[in-house]
Structures are given as C-alpha cells and as structure tokens.
Design a protein around this motif. Structure first.
Motif, short mmCIF file in Angstrom:
data_model
loop_
_atom_site.label_atom_id
_atom_site.label_comp_id
_atom_site.label_asym_id
_atom_site.label_seq_id
_atom_site.Cartn_x
_atom_site.Cartn_y
_atom_site.Cartn_z
N UNK A 106 2.28 -4.27 11.53
CA UNK A 106 2.23 -4.27 10.08
C UNK A 106 0.89 -3.80 9.52
N UNK A 107 -0.14 -3.79 10.34
CA UNK A 107 -1.42 -3.33 9.83
C UNK A 107 -1.65 -1.83 10.04
N UNK A 108 -0.62 -1.12 10.51
CA UNK A 108 -0.72 0.31 10.74
C UNK A 108 -0.50 1.07 9.45
N UNK A 109 -1.56 1.61 8.88
CA UNK A 109 -1.53 2.23 7.56
C UNK A 109 -0.51 3.36 7.48
N UNK A 110 -0.47 4.19 8.50
CA UNK A 110 0.42 5.35 8.47
C UNK A 110 1.90 4.98 8.55
N UNK A 111 2.19 3.71 8.82
CA UNK A 111 3.58 3.28 8.86
C UNK A 111 4.20 3.05 7.49
N UNK A 112 3.40 3.14 6.46
CA UNK A 112 3.87 2.88 5.10
C UNK A 112 4.20 4.20 4.40
N UNK A 113 5.30 4.19 3.65
CA UNK A 113 5.84 5.42 3.09
C UNK A 113 5.42 5.68 1.65
N UNK A 114 5.34 4.63 0.86
CA UNK A 114 5.04 4.78 -0.56
C UNK A 114 3.88 3.86 -0.92
N UNK A 115 3.06 4.33 -1.86
CA UNK A 115 1.85 3.61 -2.24
C UNK A 115 1.75 3.49 -3.75
N UNK A 116 1.18 2.38 -4.19
CA UNK A 116 0.85 2.23 -5.58
C UNK A 116 -0.41 3.01 -5.92
N UNK A 117 -0.77 2.96 -7.19
CA UNK A 117 -1.90 3.76 -7.67
C UNK A 117 -3.24 3.10 -7.41
N UNK A 118 -3.23 1.84 -7.05
CA UNK A 118 -4.48 1.12 -6.81
C UNK A 118 -4.89 0.30 -8.01
N UNK A 119 -5.52 -0.81 -7.73
CA UNK A 119 -5.90 -1.75 -8.79
C UNK A 119 -7.26 -2.34 -8.41
N UNK A 120 -8.24 -2.20 -9.31
CA UNK A 120 -9.60 -2.64 -9.01
C UNK A 120 -9.73 -4.16 -9.09
N UNK A 121 -10.32 -4.73 -8.07
CA UNK A 121 -10.71 -6.13 -8.06
C UNK A 121 -12.21 -6.19 -7.82
N UNK A 122 -12.93 -6.84 -8.73
CA UNK A 122 -14.37 -6.96 -8.63
C UNK A 122 -14.75 -8.43 -8.66
N UNK A 123 -15.47 -8.87 -7.63
CA UNK A 123 -15.89 -10.26 -7.53
C UNK A 123 -17.40 -10.30 -7.67
N UNK A 124 -17.87 -10.97 -8.69
CA UNK A 124 -19.32 -11.06 -8.92
C UNK A 124 -19.88 -12.30 -8.26
N UNK A 125 -21.13 -12.18 -7.85
CA UNK A 125 -21.77 -13.31 -7.15
C UNK A 125 -22.47 -14.23 -8.13
#
Length: 125
Positions: A106-125
């Motif tokens: 399941x951690x094999x990136x190339x095994x996935x067919x469709x992808x979302x556009x991406x979503x930024x997560x920012x964690x401040x210290x």
C-alpha cells in the motif's frame, strides 16, 4: 475518470488537530483502496496512510502511527485523514489517491491511479 477533491487543510499550531477529506466524483470508489501521501518542500512524495476497499484494513507510515487515522465512507464516496498531535515536521502538501488495479504494498506510490490536487497543511511551532 474519477476526480478527487481534497479539503480540510490549513494552518494549525503544534499539538493541534486537522481532518482532511477527499471526495470522489465521476464514479463510486467503493471497490477501490485509498491512500494519503504527502510532500514537504524539497522532498519526495511519501506514504502516510492507506485503507483497503471495504475500510476494514488500514496501514500507516511509522511517522503517522498513533497520531493519524484513515477512514472511508463508501456511501459518501469520501476518505478522511484525522491528524492529531500535529508536529512541525508534518508540514507538507497532502494528496489523496485511489488504487484500483494494483494489489501489492500500500505504500507503493506508483500503484495508485488517480490523485487529488493536493492540500497544504502547515504546523507552526
């Protein structure tokens, strides 16, 4: 072709929580495994979590174990990533992905067919 639309990212302080959502349109994904990956600036895309088609089995990267929870609602065509106890090193663009035809790790990136556009997560210290 399925379209995956992510939401729920944003800015949060260390120790806080966020829930990412990924909703599929175009067809049902009830028979698909789903995964979450992330990419930090200057780094490659890495596996975070995955869930099998029924939602009965989940898989996590070591960095996510005990803090993140992946879940899948086939009726809503949506997969979630609940992220707790966030750390600055969790800062990245998070992507959901659908896997229909690959049955290996399941951690094999190339095994996935469709992808979302991406979503930024920012964690401040």
């Amino acid at each position: 072709q399925v379209q995956l639309v992510e939401s729920g990212g944003g800015l949060v302080q260390a120790g806080g929580s966020l829930r990412l959502s990924c909703t599929a349109s175009g067809r049902t994904f009830s028979s698909s495994a789903m995964g979450w990956f992330r990419q930090a600036p200057g780094k490659g895309r890495e596996f975070v979590a995955a869930i099998n088609w029924s939602g009965g089995s989940t898989y996590y990267a070591d960095s996510a174990k005990g803090r993140f929870t992946i879940s899948k609602d086939n009726d809503k065509n949506t997969v979630y990533l609940q992220m707790n106890t966030l750390k600055p090193e969790d800062t990245a663009v998070y992507y959901c992905a659908e896997r229909r035809y690959y049955f290996g790790s399941y951690n094999y990136l190339e095994g996935y067919d469709s992808w979302g556009q991406g979503n930024q997560v920012t964690v401040s210290s």
